[in-house]
Design an enzyme around this catalytic site. Structure first.
Site, PDB file in Angstrom:
ATOM      1  N   ASN A  18       7.955  -5.864  -1.010  1.00 22.48           N
ATOM      2  CA  ASN A  18       7.894  -4.722  -0.101  1.00 22.48           C
ATOM      3  C   ASN A  18       6.448  -4.635   0.355  1.00 22.48           C
ATOM      4  O   ASN A  18       5.624  -4.029  -0.311  1.00 22.48           O
ATOM      5  CB  ASN A  18       8.317  -3.423  -0.781  1.00 22.48           C
ATOM      6  CG  ASN A  18       8.318  -2.263   0.207  1.00 22.48           C
ATOM      7  OD1 ASN A  18       7.740  -2.351   1.283  1.00 22.48           O
ATOM      8  ND2 ASN A  18       8.975  -1.183  -0.166  1.00 22.48           N
ATOM      9  N   HIS A  78      12.574  -3.113   2.184  1.00 23.61           N
ATOM     10  CA  HIS A  78      12.060  -1.825   2.643  1.00 23.61           C
ATOM     11  C   HIS A  78      12.988  -0.726   2.136  1.00 23.61           C
ATOM     12  O   HIS A  78      14.206  -0.853   2.267  1.00 23.61           O
ATOM     13  CB  HIS A  78      11.991  -1.778   4.162  1.00 23.61           C
ATOM     14  CG  HIS A  78      11.144  -2.865   4.740  1.00 23.61           C
ATOM     15  ND1 HIS A  78       9.774  -2.848   4.694  1.00 23.61           N
ATOM     16  CD2 HIS A  78      11.485  -4.026   5.343  1.00 23.61           C
ATOM     17  CE1 HIS A  78       9.300  -3.942   5.258  1.00 23.61           C
ATOM     18  NE2 HIS A  78      10.323  -4.684   5.646  1.00 23.61           N
ATOM     19  N   ARG A 121       5.438  10.845  -2.218  1.00 22.41           N
ATOM     20  CA  ARG A 121       5.050  10.457  -0.864  1.00 22.41           C
ATOM     21  C   ARG A 121       6.250  10.580   0.094  1.00 22.41           C
ATOM     22  O   ARG A 121       7.241   9.871  -0.058  1.00 22.41           O
ATOM     23  CB  ARG A 121       4.581   8.993  -0.862  1.00 22.41           C
ATOM     24  CG  ARG A 121       4.313   8.434   0.517  1.00 22.41           C
ATOM     25  CD  ARG A 121       4.335   6.918   0.512  1.00 22.41           C
ATOM     26  NE  ARG A 121       4.091   6.420   1.855  1.00 22.41           N
ATOM     27  CZ  ARG A 121       4.355   5.179   2.240  1.00 22.41           C
ATOM     28  NH1 ARG A 121       4.865   4.320   1.386  1.00 22.41           N
ATOM     29  NH2 ARG A 121       4.120   4.813   3.476  1.00 22.41           N
ATOM     30  N   ARG A 135      13.388   3.619  12.658  1.00 18.20           N
ATOM     31  CA  ARG A 135      12.197   4.484  12.697  1.00 18.20           C
ATOM     32  C   ARG A 135      11.433   4.265  13.994  1.00 18.20           C
ATOM     33  O   ARG A 135      11.902   3.570  14.893  1.00 18.20           O
ATOM     34  CB  ARG A 135      11.330   4.204  11.465  1.00 18.20           C
ATOM     35  CG  ARG A 135      12.076   4.503  10.157  1.00 18.20           C
ATOM     36  CD  ARG A 135      11.235   4.241   8.944  1.00 18.20           C
ATOM     37  NE  ARG A 135      10.068   5.124   8.901  1.00 18.20           N
ATOM     38  CZ  ARG A 135       9.144   5.058   7.940  1.00 18.20           C
ATOM     39  NH1 ARG A 135       9.260   4.173   6.979  1.00 18.20           N
ATOM     40  NH2 ARG A 135       8.110   5.883   7.948  1.00 18.20           N
ATOM     41  N   ALA A 195       3.074  -1.102   4.731  1.00 19.71           N
ATOM     42  CA  ALA A 195       2.479  -1.141   6.075  1.00 19.71           C
ATOM     43  C   ALA A 195       1.944  -2.514   6.465  1.00 19.71           C
ATOM     44  O   ALA A 195       1.868  -2.842   7.658  1.00 19.71           O
ATOM     45  CB  ALA A 195       1.368  -0.103   6.162  1.00 19.71           C
ATOM     46  N   TYR A 250      11.277   8.387   1.529  1.00 16.59           N
ATOM     47  CA  TYR A 250      11.240   7.405   0.439  1.00 16.59           C
ATOM     48  C   TYR A 250      11.894   7.885  -0.850  1.00 16.59           C
ATOM     49  O   TYR A 250      11.953   7.151  -1.839  1.00 16.59           O
ATOM     50  CB  TYR A 250       9.790   6.987   0.172  1.00 16.59           C
ATOM     51  CG  TYR A 250       9.112   6.413   1.394  1.00 16.59           C
ATOM     52  CD1 TYR A 250       8.125   7.116   2.067  1.00 16.59           C
ATOM     53  CD2 TYR A 250       9.498   5.181   1.890  1.00 16.59           C
ATOM     54  CE1 TYR A 250       7.528   6.614   3.205  1.00 16.59           C
ATOM     55  CE2 TYR A 250       8.901   4.643   3.031  1.00 16.59           C
ATOM     56  CZ  TYR A 250       7.921   5.370   3.683  1.00 16.59           C
ATOM     57  OH  TYR A 250       7.341   4.860   4.807  1.00 16.59           O
ATOM     58  N   GLU A 304      12.547  -9.852   1.617  1.00 13.53           N
ATOM     59  CA  GLU A 304      11.683  -8.795   2.149  1.00 13.53           C
ATOM     60  C   GLU A 304      12.447  -7.490   1.964  1.00 13.53           C
ATOM     61  O   GLU A 304      13.611  -7.395   2.356  1.00 13.53           O
ATOM     62  CB  GLU A 304      11.391  -9.036   3.635  1.00 13.53           C
ATOM     63  CG  GLU A 304      10.665  -7.908   4.347  1.00 13.53           C
ATOM     64  CD  GLU A 304      10.606  -8.097   5.860  1.00 13.53           C
ATOM     65  OE1 GLU A 304      10.212  -7.147   6.562  1.00 13.53           O
ATOM     66  OE2 GLU A 304      10.993  -9.199   6.347  1.00 13.53           O
ATOM     67  N   PRO A 317       0.784  -1.235   0.000  1.00 17.90           N
ATOM     68  CA  PRO A 317       0.000   0.000   0.000  1.00 17.90           C
ATOM     69  C   PRO A 317       0.817   1.286   0.000  1.00 17.90           C
ATOM     70  O   PRO A 317       1.866   1.353   0.619  1.00 17.90           O
ATOM     71  CB  PRO A 317      -0.851  -0.109   1.271  1.00 17.90           C
ATOM     72  CG  PRO A 317      -0.200  -1.128   2.106  1.00 17.90           C
ATOM     73  CD  PRO A 317       0.470  -2.080   1.155  1.00 17.90           C
ATOM     74  N   ASN A 318       0.282   2.265  -0.765  1.00 17.58           N
ATOM     75  CA  ASN A 318       0.850   3.617  -0.849  1.00 17.58           C
ATOM     76  C   ASN A 318       2.124   3.695  -1.682  1.00 17.58           C
ATOM     77  O   ASN A 318       2.577   4.795  -1.992  1.00 17.58           O
ATOM     78  CB  ASN A 318       1.112   4.188   0.554  1.00 17.58           C
ATOM     79  CG  ASN A 318      -0.134   4.179   1.407  1.00 17.58           C
ATOM     80  OD1 ASN A 318      -1.164   4.721   1.017  1.00 17.58           O
ATOM     81  ND2 ASN A 318      -0.063   3.489   2.534  1.00 17.58           N
TER      82      ASN A 318
HETATM   83  C1  DHK Z   1       7.151   1.384   3.156  1.00 16.94           C
HETATM   84  C2  DHK Z   1       6.021   1.737   3.846  1.00 16.94           C
HETATM   85  O1  DHK Z   1       4.942   2.105   3.231  1.00 16.94           O
HETATM   86  C3  DHK Z   1       5.983   1.760   5.292  1.00 16.94           C
HETATM   87  O2  DHK Z   1       4.703   1.430   5.801  1.00 16.94           O
HETATM   88  C4  DHK Z   1       7.005   0.826   5.825  1.00 16.94           C
HETATM   89  C5  DHK Z   1       8.286   0.749   3.787  1.00 16.94           C
HETATM   90  C6  DHK Z   1       8.358   1.043   5.210  1.00 16.94           C
HETATM   91  C7  DHK Z   1       9.577   1.070   3.084  1.00 16.94           C
HETATM   92  O3  DHK Z   1      10.527   1.596   3.713  1.00 16.94           O
HETATM   93  O4  DHK Z   1       9.672   0.753   1.886  1.00 16.94           O
HETATM   94  O5  DHK Z   1       7.083   0.958   7.040  1.00 16.94           O
END
Ligand code: DHK
Length: 149
Positions: A73, A99, A19, A106, A76, A24, A97, A11-12
């Site tokens: 990835n 991130h 974002r 964090r 959340a 990021y 996995e 998500p997102n």
């Molecule tokens: C991306 C997200 O959307 C967060 O909810 C994670 C992750 C971290 C990232 O660092 O790619 O916590």
């Protein structure tokens, strides 16, 4: 005949680039996909993103039948989804996995991953550069598994 590597995004991440760029970065998800395809140098890649938990589970099931490796990835869902964890447990091949941020540096809510106990490796904190690095590592793991088979 090698099967594709599934690169699944939660998500997102469709908003990557705009974002929270201080966390990021400004690279978009489309640019990340291109970086992965470059790093794959001919290895088949299936690159997807969803804000729906069930859809990510369906793609893990698809990878169980159709894929050689998974790079995920979960965003959340990393910290909430036992369902995605259970799906990954059924995957017979290597799983990375990933991130973009270093989740362990964090807030505490980002520290306990449901996925880490069931995956082969974790990449975190390398920014979007983590994706092509994970692709190269995955290709090596698949090749090693093939020679040991
Ligand atoms: C991306 C997200 O959307 C967060 O909810 C994670 C992750 C971290 C990232 O660092 O790619 O916590």
């Amino acid at each position: 005949m090698s099967k594709p590597i599934y690169i699944l995004n939660g998500p997102n991440l469709n908003r990557l680039g705009t974002r929270e760029p201080d966390i990021y970065g400004r690279t978009t998800l489309t640019e990340v996909e291109a970086m992965c395809r470059d790093a794959a140098s001919g290895q088949d890649i299936i690159f997807r993103q969803s804000n729906r938990e069930y859809e990510i589970i369906d793609w893990v099931h698809e990878a169980i039948d159709e894929g050689d490796g998974i790079i995920i990835n979960p965003a959340a869902f990393t910290f909430t989804s036992m369902a995605i964890m259970d799906a990954l447990k059924m995957f017979p091949g290597p799983i990375i996995e990933l991130h973009i941020s270093n989740i362990h540096r964090r807030e505490p809510i980002y520290h306990k991953s449901y996925m880490s106990p069931v995956v082969t490796a974790v990449v975190a904190g390398l920014g979007t550069e983590g994706y092509p690095i994970a692709v190269r590592a995955m290709i090596n793991m698949i090749a090693k598994a093939a020679t040991n088979a």
